[in-house]
Design an enzyme around this catalytic site. Structure first.
Site, PDB file in Angstrom:
ATOM      1  N   ASP A   1      34.889  39.955  40.295  1.00 25.97           N
ATOM      2  CA  ASP A   1      35.825  40.670  41.153  1.00 25.97           C
ATOM      3  C   ASP A   1      37.001  39.762  41.536  1.00 25.97           C
ATOM      4  OD1 ASP A   1      36.799  42.787  42.560  1.00 25.97           O
ATOM      5  OD2 ASP A   1      34.943  43.205  43.627  1.00 25.97           O
TER       6      ASP A   1
ATOM      7  N   ASP B   1      38.281  51.842  43.062  1.00 30.14           N
ATOM      8  CA  ASP B   1      36.846  52.103  42.913  1.00 30.14           C
ATOM      9  C   ASP B   1      36.592  53.597  42.890  1.00 30.14           C
ATOM     10  OD1 ASP B   1      36.694  49.421  43.319  1.00 30.14           O
ATOM     11  OD2 ASP B   1      35.404  49.522  45.081  1.00 30.14           O
TER      12      ASP B   1
HETATM   13  C1  GAL Z   1      34.989  46.087  44.758  1.00 27.47           C
HETATM   14  C2  GAL Z   1      34.627  46.505  43.353  1.00 27.47           C
HETATM   15  C3  GAL Z   1      33.407  47.386  43.413  1.00 27.47           C
HETATM   16  C4  GAL Z   1      32.288  46.576  44.035  1.00 27.47           C
HETATM   17  C5  GAL Z   1      32.707  46.027  45.398  1.00 27.47           C
HETATM   18  C6  GAL Z   1      31.678  45.085  45.972  1.00 27.47           C
HETATM   19  O1  GAL Z   1      36.120  45.300  44.763  1.00 27.47           O
HETATM   20  O2  GAL Z   1      35.700  47.181  42.752  1.00 27.47           O
HETATM   21  O3  GAL Z   1      33.049  47.851  42.139  1.00 27.47           O
HETATM   22  O4  GAL Z   1      31.965  45.544  43.144  1.00 27.47           O
HETATM   23  O5  GAL Z   1      33.932  45.333  45.300  1.00 27.47           O
HETATM   24  O6  GAL Z   1      32.083  44.511  47.174  1.00 27.47           O
END
Ligand code: GAL
Length: 538
Positions: free
Chosen positions: A146, A216
């Protein structure tokens, strides 16, 4: 922001996949995030694994489980190592990886390129090599990295900072005895700025195997599932040119148990992702999915499309506010037709063979199979399609040997604005709202010279997109006009070879401008299978 003029070297870029063998087809599996967020533990993963085996998902190709954020302790150990949360994972991660292996499955993990993960756990910044080696030693073969909490070092733009970090990770992961599959979230942090987004996308395929490029998908009970699926679907349609075997655009998870999704919407979600050859990562409680949901996820014919060796992403042929029509080719020469009804009511539409880049000569008869119902139809002119609201149909079309030639055909559109390149009868060319008329569907044929292509609207097969004597965008007779040759670059630019200018949505300069890196007006989406100008990004 004033853009940088592109040097010929920069313009000729094409992201090279450094090792397509790391992930020859898109990944399939499970990730806890959209369904459970931080509420993950060992039992969830072992129960899910058992269920994937017993319900036939492993046999269908879903062979990996990925731990998302919040799997670790809030502090690193004294030697700097990451440690799993032993309340959530009492047997530890190596045990879990072994458990997966003994069930024919693989384990992946989440980390972050910044100081902290999005959930506030230790990020990998400064610990890249140590963390990568630890993951590999645990038996993990897949890293979702991430991009929360990344700040630019002095003298660097933020997008450059991401490049430095993700390229560093690429080096670390590829130096391991077995390189880890690398899922990059970097582009998702730039999706609200078209030119930054494009510049980040330009390097992403050369460092990793897949990339989360946009927001997301909605989490469980977190909002409207269909709107969220359509949002990510739309972003994915802008990125066709990047995908090739070894690198996949990731529009995020499949969410079959999201409350409120109808049967048609769940089927559409799966059919669209398969048409894209997108990663198929389920974020749902698999033991409780209905048999009907499992059947949707296990559709063999659609999974074959998803896993097709060409990995072409279906691209927009036309769009009219109700129907999106998409098409692509498959490795055995078949053509795919995918139609989505985005409208609120049942509706009908017609798709001609010409719009699929197929010949409609009288002896050309095509056998098309509906990949959900299995029904076969023979088509020699048009597909007549009737779809309920939010439903999708996917046809796999076999081409008879004498009619096997296809031409990449579809919309040419400025991706940031969504406006369609439109041919007028007075030989002018404009950018209009997409309406699915033949003046907005283009044959993009290779000319045979280097990487040049010509663009010919279906509304008048004798004319081609050209640059006129005064440097203005126009339509000219295809035969004999020198200014009809264009190069499509992975950056999204359409460069006119003779005029040495780029197509631009701005009409001020007649649609042709000096080629510039940071210009949202110069980024275009084209049909699948268009030859890209070659070059090296590095
Ligand atoms: C976001 C990501 C999600 C998940 C989340 C966890 O940035 O896009 O898929 O991984 O963080 O905190």
């Amino acid at each position: 922001m004033a853009g940088l003029l592109m040097s010929p070297l920069l313009l000729g870029v094409q992201a090279s996949i450094q090792n397509p063998e790391v992930l020859p087809t898109p990944p399939m599996g499970f990730n806890n995030w959209a369904r459970f967020m931080c509420d993950l533990n060992e039992t969830l993963f072992t129960d899910t694994a058992q269920s994937m085996v017993s319900r036939g998902l492993l046999d269908a190709g879903y062979d990996r489980l990925i731990l998302d954020d919040c799997w670790m302790r809030k502090e690193r150990a004294a030697d700097g190592s990451l440690e799993a949360d032993t309340v959530k994972f009492p047997h530890g991660i190596p045990w879990l990886a072994d458990y997966m292996k003994s069930n024919g499955l693989k384990l992946g993990i989440y980390e972050d390129a910044g100081n902290l993960t999005c959930g506030g756990y230790p990020g990998s910044y400064g610990y890249e090599k140590q963390d990568a080696e630890l993951f590999a030693s645990w038996g993990i073969d897949y890293l979702k990295l991430d991009g929360c909490n990344v700040w630019a070092e002095e003298g660097r733009s933020l997008r450059e900072e991401y490049r430095v970090r993700y390229s560093g990770w690429h080096d670390v992961l590829s130096a391991l005895p077995t390189p880890l599959i690398f899922s990059e979230s970097a582009p998702a942090y730039f999706s609200d700025n078209a030119s930054d987004w494009a510049v980040v996308m330009d390097w992403v395929p050369s460092y990793g195997e897949l990339a989360r490029h946009s927001t997301d998908v909605v989490v469980y009970e977190g909002g409207d599932g269909w709107d969220s699926i359509m949002n990510n679907y739309d972003f994915n349609t802008l990125l066709v040119r990047y995908q090739q075997p070894g690198y996949y655009n990731d529009p995020d998870f499949l969410i079959p148990d999201h409350p409120g999704l109808t049967k048609d919407e769940k089927q559409s979600h799966f059919s669209l992702w398969a048409s894209f050859s997108a990663p198929l990562i389920i974020s749902a409680y698999i033991p409780d999915l209905s048999d009907e949901d499992i059947a949707v996820l296990s559709n063999k014919a659609l999974i074959e499309v998803d896993q097709d060796a060409l990995a072409q992403q279906a691209a927009l042929v036309s769009r009219d506010g109700t129907f999106d029509v998409l098409s692509r080719s498959l490795s055995n020469g078949d053509r795919l037709l995918t139609v989505l009804n985005r409208g609120a009511a049942t509706a009908t539409t017609t798709v001609s063979l010409a719009r699929l880049g197929l010949s409609s000569e009288s002896d050309c008869q095509y056998a098309a199979r509906d990949l959900v119902t299995g029904e076969e139809v023979n088509v020699d002119s048009d597909f007549e399609i009737k779809l309920d609201s939010h439903a999708t149909v996917v046809y796999r079309i076999a081409l008879p040997e004498s009619c096997a030639k296809t031409i990449p055909t579809g919309m040419v559109f400025n991706t940031p604005s969504g406006l369609c390149l439109t041919a007028s009868t007075d030989q002018s060319v404009t950018f209009e709202k997409c309406s699915a008329s033949d003046s907005q569907v283009w044959n993009v044929a290779a000319t045979g010279d280097g990487s040049d292509v010509t663009l010919r609207p279906l509304s008048d097969a004798t004319v081609c997109l050209a640059v006129g004597d005064n440097g203005e965008l126009s339509l000219a007779q295809c035969e004999g006009a020198a200014s009809t040759a264009w190069e499509h670059l992975v950056t999204g630019h359409l460069r006119n070879t003779l005029a040495d200018g780029c197509l631009a949505r701005n009409s001020g300069n007649g649609g042709i401008e000096s080629c510039v890196v940071d210009s949202a007006a110069q980024i275009f989406g084209l049909p699948s299978g268009v030859r890209l100008a070659e070059g090296d990004l590095n």
